[in-house]
Design a protein around this motif. Structure first.
Motif, short mmCIF file in Angstrom:
data_model
loop_
_atom_site.label_atom_id
_atom_site.label_comp_id
_atom_site.label_asym_id
_atom_site.label_seq_id
_atom_site.Cartn_x
_atom_site.Cartn_y
_atom_site.Cartn_z
N VAL A 60 32.67 -12.97 73.43
CA VAL A 60 31.41 -12.36 72.98
C VAL A 60 30.43 -12.36 74.15
N LEU A 61 29.62 -11.31 74.15
CA LEU A 61 28.66 -11.09 75.23
C LEU A 61 27.27 -11.01 74.62
N ALA A 62 26.28 -11.64 75.28
CA ALA A 62 24.89 -11.56 74.81
C ALA A 62 24.10 -10.68 75.75
N GLU A 63 23.36 -9.72 75.17
CA GLU A 63 22.54 -8.81 75.97
C GLU A 63 21.10 -8.83 75.46
N LEU A 64 20.17 -8.83 76.41
CA LEU A 64 18.73 -8.73 76.13
C LEU A 64 18.23 -7.51 76.88
N ASP A 65 17.67 -6.54 76.19
CA ASP A 65 17.20 -5.31 76.84
C ASP A 65 18.30 -4.71 77.72
N SER A 66 19.52 -4.69 77.22
CA SER A 66 20.68 -4.13 77.92
C SER A 66 21.11 -4.93 79.15
N ASN A 67 20.51 -6.10 79.37
CA ASN A 67 20.96 -6.97 80.48
C ASN A 67 21.84 -8.08 79.92
N VAL A 68 22.95 -8.34 80.59
CA VAL A 68 23.83 -9.41 80.15
C VAL A 68 23.16 -10.75 80.45
N VAL A 69 23.03 -11.59 79.41
CA VAL A 69 22.40 -12.90 79.60
C VAL A 69 23.35 -14.06 79.27
N GLY A 70 24.56 -13.75 78.83
CA GLY A 70 25.50 -14.83 78.56
C GLY A 70 26.81 -14.31 78.02
N ALA A 71 27.82 -15.17 78.09
CA ALA A 71 29.14 -14.79 77.56
C ALA A 71 29.91 -16.05 77.19
N ALA A 72 30.76 -15.91 76.19
CA ALA A 72 31.70 -16.97 75.82
C ALA A 72 33.04 -16.31 75.55
N PHE A 73 34.11 -16.95 75.96
CA PHE A 73 35.43 -16.36 75.73
C PHE A 73 36.45 -17.47 75.54
N CYS A 74 37.59 -17.08 74.97
CA CYS A 74 38.68 -18.05 74.83
C CYS A 74 40.01 -17.35 75.02
N ARG A 75 41.01 -18.14 75.37
CA ARG A 75 42.33 -17.60 75.69
C ARG A 75 43.39 -18.63 75.36
N LEU A 76 44.57 -18.14 74.97
CA LEU A 76 45.71 -19.02 74.69
C LEU A 76 46.47 -19.36 75.97
N PHE A 77 46.99 -20.56 76.02
CA PHE A 77 47.82 -20.96 77.16
C PHE A 77 49.12 -21.58 76.64
N SER A 78 50.00 -21.92 77.59
CA SER A 78 51.30 -22.46 77.18
C SER A 78 51.53 -23.81 77.86
N ASP A 79 52.56 -24.51 77.41
CA ASP A 79 52.87 -25.84 77.97
C ASP A 79 53.07 -25.78 79.49
N ASP A 80 53.63 -24.66 79.99
CA ASP A 80 53.90 -24.61 81.43
C ASP A 80 52.83 -23.87 82.24
N ASP A 81 51.76 -23.43 81.61
CA ASP A 81 50.67 -22.80 82.36
C ASP A 81 49.36 -23.02 81.60
N HIS A 82 48.63 -24.05 82.01
CA HIS A 82 47.38 -24.34 81.30
C HIS A 82 46.45 -25.18 82.15
N GLY A 83 45.18 -25.23 81.72
CA GLY A 83 44.18 -26.03 82.41
C GLY A 83 43.87 -27.31 81.65
N HIS A 84 42.74 -27.93 81.98
CA HIS A 84 42.44 -29.26 81.45
C HIS A 84 42.14 -29.27 79.96
N GLY A 85 41.62 -28.15 79.43
CA GLY A 85 41.23 -28.13 78.02
C GLY A 85 42.37 -27.81 77.07
N TYR A 86 43.58 -27.71 77.59
CA TYR A 86 44.72 -27.29 76.77
C TYR A 86 45.10 -28.34 75.71
N VAL A 87 45.35 -27.84 74.49
CA VAL A 87 45.82 -28.71 73.41
C VAL A 87 47.24 -28.32 72.99
N ASP A 88 47.41 -27.06 72.63
CA ASP A 88 48.74 -26.53 72.33
C ASP A 88 48.68 -25.02 72.41
#
Ligand code: COA
Length: 162
Positions: A60-88
């Motif tokens: 999701v993207l947040a815009e104020l007066d058509s200017n981007v002011v923030g973003a949040a995103f998420c993605r799935l990972f796998s046992d053999d390719d993941h970062g520190h926040g990986y659970v499953d």
């Protein structure tokens, strides 16, 4: 904030995904880091944005007066390719950032709530994240219902049940 517009991140919004990721990694101005282009393409970070738009990617993207002011995103990972926040491989890992001048006004919370709603609607049962122990974002996550799973030199791993 009445003029704030939240919209979904599309496949061609990868620049906003990269921006949010960079902000999330470089939140501490006292820590010296490589320049943007080098850091963002490092394999540890590239796994979060490469080929953005694949199955399970949500944002999701947040815009104020058509200017981007923030973003949040998420993605799935796998046992053999993941970062520190990986659970499953069924739990997307998220990142969030708000433009410096607009922090502390509720935009980050709003993005987190909207992303959680989108993840629930997409059929996911939980979301995970990783945050440095000294990042003030930690208290925001706790207030949003994230609970601590592990804590080590890589940071705090947290989980939200949807
Ligand atoms: C974390 C972040 C997305 C929160 O967005 P925000 O719009 O400032 O958040 P909100 O206004 O909804 O909530 C404010 C809360 O966020 C936390 N926060 C984290 N960094 C903050 C900052 N620089 N300014 C203000 N609040 C901050 C505080 O706990 C604050 O709680 P408080 O109201 O009790 O003081 C934003 O501060 C940011 O982009 N930080 C840099 C990137 C980052 O660290 N991302 C997370 C990596 S895990």
């Amino acid at each position: 904030m009445p003029d704030l517009v939240i919209r979904a991140l599309e496949k061609n919004d990868v620049e906003h995904v990269r921006w949010a990721l960079f902000q999330a990694v470089s939140w501490n101005p006292e820590r010296e880091l490589p320049p943007y282009e080098l850091l963002i393409e490092h394999p540890e970070l590239a796994r979060y944005h490469r080929a953005w738009g694949r199955t399970g990617d949500l944002g999701v993207l947040a815009e104020l007066d058509s200017n981007v002011v923030g973003a949040a995103f998420c993605r799935l990972f796998s046992d053999d390719d993941h970062g520190h926040g990986y659970v499953d491989d069924r739990t997307p890992e998220l990142a969030v950032a708000v433009v410096g001048a607009h922090r502390g006004r509720g935009i980050g919370r709003r993005l987190m709530v909207e992303l959680a709603d989108a993840a629930r609607a997409a059929g996911f049962a939980q979301l995970s994240l990783s945050v440095d122990t000294d990042n003030p974002a930690l208290s925001l996550y706790e207030r949003l219902g994230y609970r601590e799973l592990t804590r080590d030199e890589g940071g705090v791993r947290m989980l939200l049940e949807l």
